[in-house]
Scaffold this active site. Structure first.
Site, PDB file in Angstrom:
ATOM      1  N   ASN B   9       0.837  -1.196   0.000  1.00 46.90           N
ATOM      2  CA  ASN B   9       0.000   0.000   0.000  1.00 46.90           C
ATOM      3  C   ASN B   9       0.883   1.262   0.000  1.00 46.90           C
ATOM      4  O   ASN B   9       2.107   1.153  -0.051  1.00 46.90           O
ATOM      5  CB  ASN B   9      -0.968  -0.011   1.198  1.00 46.90           C
ATOM      6  N   ASP B 198      -8.735 -10.098  -0.032  1.00 44.15           N
ATOM      7  CA  ASP B 198      -8.028  -9.134   0.810  1.00 44.15           C
ATOM      8  C   ASP B 198      -8.102  -7.733   0.207  1.00 44.15           C
ATOM      9  O   ASP B 198      -8.194  -6.741   0.923  1.00 44.15           O
ATOM     10  CB  ASP B 198      -6.567  -9.561   0.971  1.00 44.15           C
TER      11      ASP B 198
END
EC number: 3.1.2.2
Lengths: 325, 325, 325
Positions: B9, B198
């Site tokens: 991320n 996810d």
């Protein structure tokens, strides 16, 4: 580059989105190179618009895609690039034109992403080339303004839809924008967006007709707003029109700058994709008619029909003109 | 392998989904190898279940993931694999346990995908190991039957939701299953499915709290039904429960075998993911409370609270046990 | 890791480039780990050279690649790594050596990318190991200097070339360097470059002989210059020599740091790849002879012949030596 299994659908035809992504990458490279060719502030060319493009013949797994790009016009703040894609079967040597596309780029400063820089002018072989380019430039400018107004529409979910209705095939996907999706400036490559749009449009088309489908053409696409790294983008598609053998799908791209940004969700791009359904021998198949229910659906169907007839007439005129020459 | 920007991320933490995918690949290799170790029908091990796993410490871009796998139990038709993931900072040499996971695989015949073959038994160093394995086997078998019944639920869209309600953060994505997502048998790798789950759960969590989030744990996941190449899968997530510093998200995977198949859409997998929100220094942040509106939402919140308290109690018991030893 | 459809050509043979990329990643991990094993400035090992490597047996989709790496020599500023790749068919358990490669890495400071750090020395089991390593080190050093001078050549496009001429099969691709192509220092991984080189060389070979082809060997590759994130790289390949059953292709990599850099395009890497053409049964097929036209092409053909005969003689000598032992 050689087309791989992941670039194609189950029947082996390369996704239109893969081709659009290659086209945009070539355009971004040539226009960024041009805009940095004179001493001055360094910049990155950002995609502003892709003109309507037809997919003339399908490309298959194992073929090599040859992409060539050329700058054909420059205005003060924009660059027009013409890109040709040829598919080459390296086993037989056969080459076919897959599609031609025209893209418009705008140079943004590397230091200040909101600053549009000036474009070094190109030299034209003949005065007419410049005049024709200027005409294309004015036309696309007008069209961009128009679509900006149309963009407010929203796609609503439908519960328990009937087959062949708009609600039955409408689809959307979300994608978290990662580093590989982005340019040096941290904004999504136009090509990445177009690939996702083609993916959603393809799923809408396949859900509607339940056969193998391919992209036939893409309407002009305008990129009004940049999409930043870390955004979640929602790409939604719904069918607007069917002729006997083609389906038109409207696709929206909405961006959600949800981490560390006070900004609301906004509409970044929208476009129309046309798909055809192909038999195993590669012949176009009849398509089930779209069932329209609401007033809005009926209106959009009529608008789609208008675009369809207009394109058909334009193509006929071109063929007649070609026959006379 | 070295963790890349695309695996992580914006804050540089590797996605739980990337780690789950590596774990499943290691498990699939070791169990397929084991099931083919004796002469007999060739087979491919298919993931049937992943036990609950905690993400103990985040992994970062540039670190190397060391994945090790070991077969710890075999029943007549299934293999239990224990996989450990260590993150290694090759600049400092520091190694940390990222997570441990237990996976169950079932060998399917290469010639007939619906035929489950027999598993060659392993040798145990001590009799107790076999007995403990058998106990784990019986427990998971029971749990798989239970979740199969829970699976009928459907996620409905919500129009104009308020912030912090369930409808506000719920999200779904569609994905067309390509060749690289699949095993030799033409079915989606369990790891690919978990990575998509996810991704959706992470988007739900980020939409809810609008900060940087990481996967803290994944509940046991059961893979009831195989998903075939060419399917469109819809992965949907909604928040079910929030504690002071954690969010629980329920994720469904539905498969649509829409080309050349008479079959209806079906529920392939479902699971609970737990996320925490992290500050820039890596400390857990408070999470906004989930606003429940309908009876179903309130019921799911209470069920989630039950799971949360149960896990907390179990962890406390383990810590006390460890302190006594 | 398990080989996927995207890693392979249409006949199911894994691309040499995929294998080269795995080899380089293993080498980068082990040498970066070694160079940071003593307290001191943190560094990243950058690939300087890959010794000639032969592809002994093809790897197929569904097989597992086992990559093992070992440090075999250290000079003051460089590390020699030996990497072995085994292909394992997990259904039959059969393992085969795919190739062995020797790579040289140089540690660059994380703080100052132009600073080469010192390498902690390794312990040798026997004195001869150190002496042999030193000999290999001196040889590669000499060879690197030589190729640096050869690198000035440029590939010109040819209009309407005849089949089997050099101009007919020559090919090039451009690639925009993204974040996932790069190391922590922001420079392209050597393995990424080699994968692109193999892709272009494979297209040249397939265009020439129009059959299914596989990489047979790669000549020593020297990485003279780093390539930075954001560069555009042009990878060009042309055929230099054909024997009865093999084709030699020269590949250049040129980097264009076109944004934010005053620097001119430069030659970053060059190498020779050898390909063979395989029948459906996996037997080598005869290859059409290369037609040379210009003086330069004739000269390069003779040089290629020289390399071919030298390799053949070396292999014969090794076989005789092995037979005598």
């Amino acid at each position: 580059r050689i087309m791989r299994p992941d670039d194609a659908n189950i029947a082996g035809n390369v996704h239109g989105g893969t081709i659009l992504k290659m086209i945009e990458e070539a355009g971004a490279i040539i226009s960024t190179r041009h805009c940095n060719s004179q001493a001055g502030e360094p910049c990155v060319a950002a995609l502003a618009r892709v003109e309507r493009t037809d997919f003339l013949s399908p490309m298959c797994i194992g073929e090599v895609a040859n992409v060539s790009a050329e700058i054909t016009y420059t205005s003060r703040h924009s660059v027009e690039v013409q890109v040709n894609v040829m598919s080459e079967n390296i086993l037989t040597g056969a080459k076919k034109l897959t599609n031609k596309a025209t893209l418009w780029y705008v140079p943004l400063s590397l230091k200040n992403v909101n600053k549009v820089l000036e474009v070094p002018p190109i030299q034209y072989a003949r005065k007419e080339q410049e005049d024709e380019g200027k005409k294309r430039y004015e036309e696309q400018k007008l069209d961009r303004l128009e679509t900006k107004q149309r963009n407010g529409d929203v796609m609503l979910p439908v519960i328990n839809p009937e087959p062949h209705t708009v609600g039955y095939s409408q689809s959307s996907l979300i994608h978290l924008v990662g580093p590989s999706d982005c340019t040096l400036l941290g904004f999504v490559h136009g090509g990445v967006t177009m690939k996702l749009m083609d993916e959603v449009a393809g799923i809408v088309a396949a859900r509607h007709c339940k056969t193998n489908i391919v992209t036939a053409s893409v309407d002009a696409i305008n990129f009004h707003e940049k999409i930043k790294k870390g955004c979640v983008i929602t790409v939604s598609g719904r069918m607007t029109f069917t002729s006997n053998k083609s389906m038109e799908i409207e696709v929206f791209v909405d961006a959600d700058p949800f981490v560390d940004e006070p900004r609301e969700r906004y509409r970044a791009v929208s476009a129309f994709f046309t798909y055809v359904s192909l038999s195993k021998e590669g012949k176009p198949l009849p398509v089930p008619q779209l069932l329209t229910e609401t007033e809005d659906e009926k209106r959009r169907f009529e608008e789609g029909k208008g675009r369809y007839l207009q394109t058909k007439a334009k193509r006929q005129a071109q063929m007649e003109q070609a026959a006379q020459q």
